[in-house]
Design a protein around this motif. Structure first.
Motif, PDB file in Angstrom:
ATOM      1  N   ILE A   1       0.858  -1.170   0.000  1.00 13.32           N
ATOM      2  CA  ILE A   1       0.000   0.000   0.000  1.00 13.32           C
ATOM      3  C   ILE A   1       0.896   1.222   0.000  1.00 13.32           C
ATOM      4  O   ILE A   1       1.840   1.301   0.781  1.00 13.32           O
ATOM      5  N   SER A   2       0.567   2.165  -0.879  1.00 11.62           N
ATOM      6  CA  SER A   2       1.366   3.385  -0.953  1.00 11.62           C
ATOM      7  C   SER A   2       0.440   4.582  -1.092  1.00 11.62           C
ATOM      8  O   SER A   2      -0.746   4.455  -1.392  1.00 11.62           O
ATOM      9  N   GLY A   3       1.025   5.748  -0.859  1.00 13.63           N
ATOM     10  CA  GLY A   3       0.265   6.980  -0.970  1.00 13.63           C
ATOM     11  C   GLY A   3       1.121   8.153  -0.574  1.00 13.63           C
ATOM     12  O   GLY A   3       2.345   8.040  -0.446  1.00 13.63           O
ATOM     13  N   ALA A   4       0.465   9.284  -0.363  1.00 17.06           N
ATOM     14  CA  ALA A   4       1.175  10.505   0.015  1.00 17.06           C
ATOM     15  C   ALA A   4       0.302  11.321   0.947  1.00 17.06           C
ATOM     16  O   ALA A   4      -0.931  11.269   0.884  1.00 17.06           O
ATOM     17  N   VAL A   5       0.970  12.098   1.810  1.00 17.29           N
ATOM     18  CA  VAL A   5       0.301  12.993   2.747  1.00 17.29           C
ATOM     19  C   VAL A   5       0.953  14.359   2.608  1.00 17.29           C
ATOM     20  O   VAL A   5       2.178  14.457   2.510  1.00 17.29           O
ATOM     21  N   THR A   6       0.137  15.416   2.594  1.00 15.75           N
ATOM     22  CA  THR A   6       0.681  16.764   2.564  1.00 15.75           C
ATOM     23  C   THR A   6       0.814  17.287   3.986  1.00 15.75           C
ATOM     24  O   THR A   6       0.125  16.816   4.902  1.00 15.75           O
TER      25      THR A   6
ATOM     26  N   ALA B   1      -3.446  -0.329  -5.350  1.00 14.43           N
ATOM     27  CA  ALA B   1      -2.635  -1.366  -4.710  1.00 14.43           C
ATOM     28  C   ALA B   1      -2.713  -2.662  -5.502  1.00 14.43           C
ATOM     29  O   ALA B   1      -3.634  -2.879  -6.292  1.00 14.43           O
ATOM     30  N   TYR B   2      -1.741  -3.513  -5.271  1.00 16.19           N
ATOM     31  CA  TYR B   2      -1.725  -4.862  -5.842  1.00 16.19           C
ATOM     32  C   TYR B   2      -1.663  -5.828  -4.674  1.00 16.19           C
ATOM     33  O   TYR B   2      -0.717  -5.828  -3.904  1.00 16.19           O
TER      34      TYR B   2
ATOM     35  N   PHE C   1       4.650   7.307   1.199  1.00 17.77           N
ATOM     36  CA  PHE C   1       4.891   6.067   1.935  1.00 17.77           C
ATOM     37  C   PHE C   1       4.581   4.885   1.033  1.00 17.77           C
ATOM     38  O   PHE C   1       3.805   4.997   0.082  1.00 17.77           O
ATOM     39  N   SER C   2       5.208   3.759   1.331  1.00 20.34           N
ATOM     40  CA  SER C   2       4.948   2.517   0.623  1.00 20.34           C
ATOM     41  C   SER C   2       5.288   1.367   1.565  1.00 20.34           C
ATOM     42  O   SER C   2       6.406   1.297   2.071  1.00 20.34           O
ATOM     43  N   PHE C   3       4.326   0.497   1.803  1.00 17.00           N
ATOM     44  CA  PHE C   3       4.519  -0.614   2.728  1.00 17.00           C
ATOM     45  C   PHE C   3       3.969  -1.898   2.135  1.00 17.00           C
ATOM     46  O   PHE C   3       2.966  -1.887   1.420  1.00 17.00           O
ATOM     47  N   GLN C   4       4.605  -2.979   2.476  1.00 14.98           N
ATOM     48  CA  GLN C   4       4.067  -4.302   2.191  1.00 14.98           C
ATOM     49  C   GLN C   4       3.460  -4.785   3.491  1.00 14.98           C
ATOM     50  O   GLN C   4       4.168  -4.992   4.476  1.00 14.98           O
TER      51      GLN C   4
ATOM     52  N   ILE D   1      -7.376  -2.757  -5.408  1.00 13.90           N
ATOM     53  CA  ILE D   1      -6.930  -3.558  -4.267  1.00 13.90           C
ATOM     54  C   ILE D   1      -6.915  -5.037  -4.641  1.00 13.90           C
ATOM     55  O   ILE D   1      -5.881  -5.689  -4.570  1.00 13.90           O
ATOM     56  N   ASN D   2      -8.061  -5.591  -5.024  1.00 12.83           N
ATOM     57  CA  ASN D   2      -8.107  -7.012  -5.407  1.00 12.83           C
ATOM     58  C   ASN D   2      -7.264  -7.226  -6.656  1.00 12.83           C
ATOM     59  O   ASN D   2      -7.327  -6.442  -7.598  1.00 12.83           O
ATOM     60  N   THR D   3      -6.500  -8.305  -6.664  1.00 10.59           N
ATOM     61  CA  THR D   3      -5.568  -8.559  -7.761  1.00 10.59           C
ATOM     62  C   THR D   3      -5.652 -10.019  -8.187  1.00 10.59           C
ATOM     63  O   THR D   3      -5.740 -10.910  -7.357  1.00 10.59           O
ATOM     64  N   THR D   4      -5.614 -10.233  -9.508  1.00  7.70           N
ATOM     65  CA  THR D   4      -5.611 -11.566 -10.082  1.00  7.70           C
ATOM     66  C   THR D   4      -4.451 -11.662 -11.069  1.00  7.70           C
ATOM     67  O   THR D   4      -4.116 -10.681 -11.719  1.00  7.70           O
ATOM     68  N   ALA D   5      -3.850 -12.849 -11.176  1.00 12.21           N
ATOM     69  CA  ALA D   5      -2.706 -13.049 -12.065  1.00 12.21           C
ATOM     70  C   ALA D   5      -3.033 -14.083 -13.136  1.00 12.21           C
ATOM     71  O   ALA D   5      -3.810 -15.008 -12.911  1.00 12.21           O
TER      72      ALA D   5
END
Length: 194
Positions: A1-6, A16-17, A66-69, A179-183
């Motif tokens: 999940i990633s994003g930004a804050v001002t 997200a994946y 930010f970016s987190f697993q 958010i939901n991801t399929t391969a």
């Protein structure tokens, strides 16, 4: 999940994946000012801090990313980005994951140089906008390397000279509804370097 804050308190969450993986996840900072809440799951928040300071120059930043697993708790219906209990941004988790399948190349195809087209079909029962990550493997699908990310088209033209060739090349596409991801995977493809 990633994003930004001002620094003024507005925020965004990026698409997200969501993947099954055995990789280690990032650890929450219980004292963090910002938290990701996985609404509907009953799971604990994932918290973190942002410095709003340039790592290179030490000067103040007007926004920080930010970016987190993180582990994705079952039953999550919404992901909220909070600061001191106030919701700054959110992403709704739709009920259905996308459906994706390759149409080209086919298993057993041989590429002898020149631009090649990778194509796939994808749909989403919820009508969500889809984005894609395209990856390849030269070891029969054991490990994958990204070719491109956040694609919006279901076709990608690839010059095989830009990847490692071989007889056991596989391609994988990840389709995300945010958010939901399929391969889907295809291979082996014999990619001859000319």
């Amino acid at each position: 999940i990633s994003g930004a804050v001002t620094s003024s308190g507005t925020a965004t969450l990026d698409r997200a994946y969501r993947l099954a993986t055995s990789a280690a996840v990032d650890q929450s900072d219980a004292a963090g000012k910002y938290c990701l809440r996985f609404a509907g799951s009953g799971a604990a928040n994932f918290c973190f801090d942002l410095s709003f300071t340039s790592a290179e120059t030490g000067s103040p930043l007007s926004s920080d990313s930010f970016s987190f697993q993180v582990a994705f708790p079952a039953q999550t219906t919404e992901i909220d980005l909070l600061s001191q209990g106030k919701q700054l941004a959110f992403a709704t988790v739709s009920k259905n994951a996308p459906v994706v399948s390759f149409t080209s190349p086919k298993s057993g195809d041989q590429w002898n140089g020149g631009t090649q087209s990778l194509q796939w079909n994808a749909s989403d029962a919820d009508g969500d906008t889809l984005t894609y990550v395209l990856l390849y493997s030269t070891d029969g699908g054991s490990t994958y390397v990204p070719i491109d990310m956040d694609l919006t088209s279901t076709q990608y033209n690839l010059d095989p000279a830009t990847i490692q060739g071989g007889t056991q090349v596989y391609f994988r596409v990840l389709a995300s509804d945010g958010i939901n991801t399929t391969a889907a995977s295809v291979g082996p493809v014999n990619v001859r370097q000319t």
